[in-house]
Design a protein around this motif. Structure first.
Motif, mmCIF file in Angstrom:
data_model
loop_
_atom_site.group_PDB
_atom_site.id
_atom_site.type_symbol
_atom_site.label_atom_id
_atom_site.label_comp_id
_atom_site.label_asym_id
_atom_site.label_seq_id
_atom_site.Cartn_x
_atom_site.Cartn_y
_atom_site.Cartn_z
ATOM 1 N N ASP A 2 -4.572 -0.760 -7.162
ATOM 2 C CA ASP A 2 -5.598 -0.252 -7.462
ATOM 3 C C ASP A 2 -5.091 0.934 -8.452
ATOM 4 O O ASP A 2 -6.203 1.694 -8.649
ATOM 5 N N ILE A 3 -3.942 1.324 -8.272
ATOM 6 C CA ILE A 3 -3.426 2.605 -9.140
ATOM 7 C C ILE A 3 -3.202 2.318 -10.508
ATOM 8 O O ILE A 3 -2.523 1.593 -10.903
ATOM 9 N N LEU A 25 -0.738 8.309 -0.310
ATOM 10 C CA LEU A 25 -0.796 9.318 -1.154
ATOM 11 C C LEU A 25 -1.701 10.569 -0.693
ATOM 12 O O LEU A 25 -2.503 10.184 0.275
ATOM 13 N N PHE A 38 -3.108 10.544 -11.308
ATOM 14 C CA PHE A 38 -2.085 10.374 -10.393
ATOM 15 C C PHE A 38 -0.724 11.098 -10.870
ATOM 16 O O PHE A 38 -0.813 11.146 -12.140
ATOM 17 N N ARG A 78 -4.273 14.014 -1.800
ATOM 18 C CA ARG A 78 -5.008 14.441 -2.718
ATOM 19 C C ARG A 78 -5.123 15.968 -2.921
ATOM 20 O O ARG A 78 -5.264 16.654 -1.822
ATOM 21 N N ARG A 112 -4.572 9.365 2.269
ATOM 22 C CA ARG A 112 -4.864 8.216 2.490
ATOM 23 C C ARG A 112 -4.025 7.099 1.703
ATOM 24 O O ARG A 112 -3.229 7.116 0.881
ATOM 25 N N TRP A 113 -4.182 5.760 2.371
ATOM 26 C CA TRP A 113 -3.415 4.448 1.528
ATOM 27 C C TRP A 113 -4.227 4.002 0.328
ATOM 28 O O TRP A 113 -5.594 3.939 0.468
ATOM 29 N N TRP A 114 -3.596 3.701 -0.560
ATOM 30 C CA TRP A 114 -3.921 2.970 -2.005
ATOM 31 C C TRP A 114 -3.395 1.932 -2.047
ATOM 32 O O TRP A 114 -1.973 1.656 -1.945
ATOM 33 N N TRP A 143 -3.839 13.067 -7.409
ATOM 34 C CA TRP A 143 -3.217 12.063 -6.289
ATOM 35 C C TRP A 143 -1.707 12.109 -6.324
ATOM 36 O O TRP A 143 -1.320 11.577 -7.434
ATOM 37 N N TRP A 169 1.951 -0.008 8.440
ATOM 38 C CA TRP A 169 0.665 0.900 8.015
ATOM 39 C C TRP A 169 0.455 1.491 9.280
ATOM 40 O O TRP A 169 0.619 1.192 10.372
ATOM 41 N N GLY A 215 1.248 4.176 -11.185
ATOM 42 C CA GLY A 215 1.032 2.576 -11.020
ATOM 43 C C GLY A 215 2.172 1.569 -11.531
ATOM 44 O O GLY A 215 2.645 0.576 -10.987
ATOM 45 N N GLU A 258 0.880 -1.199 0.016
ATOM 46 C CA GLU A 258 -0.149 -0.195 0.025
ATOM 47 C C GLU A 258 0.981 1.168 -0.039
ATOM 48 O O GLU A 258 1.956 1.172 0.715
#
Length: 167
Positions: free
Chosen positions: A134-135, A32, A141, A34, A128-130, A43, A107, A147, A29
């Motif tokens: 999912d990126i 990032l 981004f 925003r 927040r964590w990504w 992001w 984390w 990603g 994870e």
């Protein structure tokens, strides 16, 4: 993993020196932030401009505490470089040159040291964590290929020399 695009000329431009961090957990994870700009959402990796006389590592420790509440971060290798020539909203700079370091951590719940009012003045509205999976490239981004760059970094480990990652 490198971006072969021609780097823009910075002759005569006011380029802000900055540092950003790839804050990465063992379960892949990434932390990032925003940003909300007049032209849309971005992001990005946490970090920011270097203060006079400040090293990239010192700037990252300060920025990670301010933006995420991560104190005394162990700053890892300088893995990526990024140059983005674009006028800043406040008119002070014509672009930014970033040193991007790997910061491995467990984390944690982001709790910025700065108030949300202070962060909003810097156009920052969320931390927040990504999950890296999912990126997706092409979404808002920074850098655009975040990603793919992260997946390469996880698969191959840190490069021998910083990689130019483009905008």
């Amino acid at each position: 993993m490198s971006d072969n695009a021609q780097q823009p000329s910075t002759d005569g431009l006011r380029i802000r020196e900055a540092a950003r961090a790839i804050v990465l957990t063992p379960s892949h994870e990434v932390l990032l932030v925003r940003f909300e700009f007049p032209d849309g959402t971005r992001w990005a990796l946490p970090g920011g401009g270097l203060e006079p006389g400040e090293s990239a590592a010192d700037a990252l420790r300060r920025e990670l505490a301010e933006e995420a509440g991560l104190h005394d971060a162990a700053i890892g290798p300088h893995v990526w470089d990024r140059l983005h020539v674009i006028p800043f909203i406040d008119g002070k700079w014509d672009g930014q040159r970033e040193q991007i370091h790997l910061v491995r951590t467990e984390w944690f719940e982001p709790q910025p040291r700065l108030s949300w009012e202070e962060l909003h003045r810097e156009c920052l509205f969320e931390v927040r964590w990504w999950p890296v999976a999912d990126i997706a490239d092409g979404l808002p981004f920074v850098p655009r290929r975040l990603g793919a760059l992260l997946r390469d970094l996880i698969a191959d480990g840190p490069p021998n020399a910083p990689v130019q990652v483009g905008v």
